[in-house]
Design a protein around this motif. Sequence first.
Motif, mmCIF file in Angstrom:
data_model
loop_
_atom_site.group_PDB
_atom_site.id
_atom_site.type_symbol
_atom_site.label_atom_id
_atom_site.label_comp_id
_atom_site.label_asym_id
_atom_site.label_seq_id
_atom_site.Cartn_x
_atom_site.Cartn_y
_atom_site.Cartn_z
ATOM 1 N N SER A 38 15.676 21.575 9.002
ATOM 2 C CA SER A 38 14.826 22.739 9.257
ATOM 3 C C SER A 38 13.539 22.405 10.012
ATOM 4 O O SER A 38 12.445 22.489 9.486
ATOM 5 N N TYR A 39 13.689 22.061 11.280
ATOM 6 C CA TYR A 39 12.514 21.737 12.093
ATOM 7 C C TYR A 39 12.548 22.511 13.411
ATOM 8 O O TYR A 39 13.594 22.954 13.863
ATOM 9 N N GLY A 40 11.365 22.678 13.999
ATOM 10 C CA GLY A 40 11.234 23.466 15.219
ATOM 11 C C GLY A 40 11.358 22.609 16.462
ATOM 12 O O GLY A 40 10.365 22.049 16.942
ATOM 13 N N GLN A 41 12.559 22.524 16.996
ATOM 14 C CA GLN A 41 12.798 21.680 18.167
ATOM 15 C C GLN A 41 11.928 22.073 19.361
ATOM 16 O O GLN A 41 11.512 21.214 20.142
ATOM 17 N N CYS A 42 11.641 23.350 19.493
ATOM 18 C CA CYS A 42 10.881 23.824 20.657
ATOM 19 C C CYS A 42 9.452 23.283 20.685
ATOM 20 O O CYS A 42 8.804 23.312 21.731
ATOM 21 N N GLY A 43 8.959 22.809 19.546
ATOM 22 C CA GLY A 43 7.605 22.268 19.514
ATOM 23 C C GLY A 43 7.503 20.808 19.905
ATOM 24 O O GLY A 43 6.392 20.289 20.096
ATOM 25 N N LEU A 44 8.638 20.122 20.047
ATOM 26 C CA LEU A 44 8.606 18.674 20.246
ATOM 27 C C LEU A 44 7.944 18.227 21.559
ATOM 28 O O LEU A 44 7.240 17.208 21.564
ATOM 29 N N PRO A 45 8.138 18.934 22.693
ATOM 30 C CA PRO A 45 7.439 18.474 23.907
ATOM 31 C C PRO A 45 5.924 18.390 23.738
ATOM 32 O O PRO A 45 5.268 17.540 24.361
ATOM 33 N N TYR A 46 5.372 19.234 22.878
ATOM 34 C CA TYR A 46 3.918 19.277 22.713
ATOM 35 C C TYR A 46 3.403 18.164 21.811
ATOM 36 O O TYR A 46 2.184 17.950 21.717
ATOM 37 N N ALA A 47 4.324 17.444 21.166
ATOM 38 C CA ALA A 47 3.922 16.241 20.436
ATOM 39 C C ALA A 47 3.665 15.090 21.398
ATOM 40 O O ALA A 47 2.967 14.129 21.050
ATOM 41 N N ILE A 48 4.215 15.155 22.600
ATOM 42 C CA ILE A 48 3.986 14.101 23.592
ATOM 43 C C ILE A 48 2.526 14.079 24.028
ATOM 44 O O ILE A 48 1.921 13.019 24.173
ATOM 45 N N GLU A 56 6.646 15.128 13.237
ATOM 46 C CA GLU A 56 7.035 15.619 11.922
ATOM 47 C C GLU A 56 6.328 16.918 11.547
ATOM 48 O O GLU A 56 6.749 17.595 10.590
ATOM 49 N N ASP A 57 5.278 17.288 12.267
ATOM 50 C CA ASP A 57 4.573 18.533 11.971
ATOM 51 C C ASP A 57 5.432 19.768 12.213
ATOM 52 O O ASP A 57 5.097 20.861 11.734
ATOM 53 N N VAL A 58 6.529 19.616 12.956
ATOM 54 C CA VAL A 58 7.373 20.780 13.248
ATOM 55 C C VAL A 58 8.395 21.042 12.141
ATOM 56 O O VAL A 58 9.178 22.001 12.239
ATOM 57 N N ILE A 59 8.394 20.216 11.083
ATOM 58 C CA ILE A 59 9.323 20.432 9.976
ATOM 59 C C ILE A 59 8.860 21.624 9.149
ATOM 60 O O ILE A 59 7.711 21.670 8.688
ATOM 61 N N ALA A 60 9.758 22.586 8.950
ATOM 62 C CA ALA A 60 9.414 23.784 8.179
ATOM 63 C C ALA A 60 9.575 23.551 6.677
ATOM 64 O O ALA A 60 8.719 23.935 5.884
ATOM 65 N N ARG A 61 10.677 22.948 6.283
ATOM 66 C CA ARG A 61 10.937 22.644 4.878
ATOM 67 C C ARG A 61 11.621 21.286 4.794
ATOM 68 O O ARG A 61 12.520 20.983 5.582
ATOM 69 N N SER A 62 11.228 20.476 3.832
ATOM 70 C CA SER A 62 11.812 19.149 3.664
ATOM 71 C C SER A 62 13.157 19.236 2.942
ATOM 72 O O SER A 62 13.468 20.232 2.281
ATOM 73 N N VAL A 63 13.928 18.165 3.058
ATOM 74 C CA VAL A 63 15.192 18.087 2.331
ATOM 75 C C VAL A 63 14.948 18.214 0.828
ATOM 76 O O VAL A 63 15.668 18.930 0.122
#
Length: 442
Positions: A38-48, A56-63
């Motif tokens: 449950s993570y927001g893939q669309c936010g990953l480019p902005y981690a660069i 890891e900030d794009v994770i909505a809920r942990s396992v």
Amino acid sequence: MKYIIIGGDAAGMSAAMQIVRSEGEHELITLERGEIYSYGQCGLPYAISGIVGEPEDVIARSVDKFRDKYGIDAKVNHDVKQVDTEEKTVSGSITTSGQTFQFSYDKLLIATGANPVMPDWEGIHLNGIFHIKTIPDTNEILDYLDQDIDNVTIVGGGYVGLEMAENFKAIGKDVTIIQRGEQLMKQLDQDMAQLIDDEAKKQEIQVIYGESVKSFSGNKQVEKLHTDQQDYQTDLVLLSVGITPNTQFLGDEFKYGDKGEIIVNEHMQTNVADVFAAGDCASQYHRIKQQQDYAPLGTHANKQGMIAGQNLVGGNRSFKGIVGTSVLKFCDIDIGKTGLSEKEAKQLSIDFDTVKITTRPVAGYYSNKEKLTVKLVYEKVSKTLLGAQIIGHKGVDKRIDVVATALYHNMSTTDLLDLDLSYAPPFNGVWDPIQQAAKRTL
């Protein structure tokens, strides 16, 4: 009732939460081939660039949260290799140990998403060649950037390619985009794509058109990218040449679309009894094209997953379809599209016309800095709206969502003029830009 969901991201876990909230006894197992749910893939480019602090900030809920709070048997590193729809079992292997597994189900949801396309180019496995789809992908890029990296080459000028170009440029890298076609963002018409090219030039991002990548070379790590026309020195390569539905492990009893996506009905059911599908591995009905389409976006995945989950437990919800809406930030401009482009209308043999204007997104006396270019596509006789492309410095998202809503309700360009849209000088003129464009169709 025993439910199994294959896939632990947007569609899968949206469905899982509907099952959790339903009444009655159930057993729910989710199978994820990675380790992150449950993570927001669309936010990953902005981690660069650090706009998003950590991947890891794009994770909505942990396992652990899915397990401990919601009682889901959320498994990780479980790579499903086969679905037996007659015996109603799923089987595969645990990636960390090689141990095999098999689970039975009463009802199954396939929410396996999509995989990045990795062409069979010579040298593609050299260090320094990446794609970005997952949190581990992003961390690998960030770790590699700790080296002396100056020149970044991006293969592909679509959504992710442009977002990555912006974020690499933001951290001071020299960026080149290699585009096989003759324009950036093939989803747009050429005249609108030219505005993106203008922005790339303004930002000193080099765009190479009409060249096909053939291979890479270097001593353990990439040093050169070779096209069918010339060679380019590079320190890092980002591949963004598309995605393909993750359905290769399934049998031929399922119906598939042209790209390998599972065909589903409005209830998210496949043609196989007790098997549903949702998200980037499934089809989406396009309301304007009036046919099944493939538009892998997080908005659709969450919505389809929610509907699938409700129907898995006996509901009767329908997915109403898409109109093809998207928005993208590229440096100092925003890019929005909904409905059909001129190219798509031609492909569907629709008798259409277009109008394009360049105006201001706010009252002219309030600011003359920003510009907004609006292109409407509409049926020639009935004036029924078919689509819009909007590019500018401010207010693109507001306008593209208005047109998307109009498309959903089958409105005409004349109907746009009757809409009661918000107005104050810092936000708009007395006639909104989409209404200004609509006036030209009368």
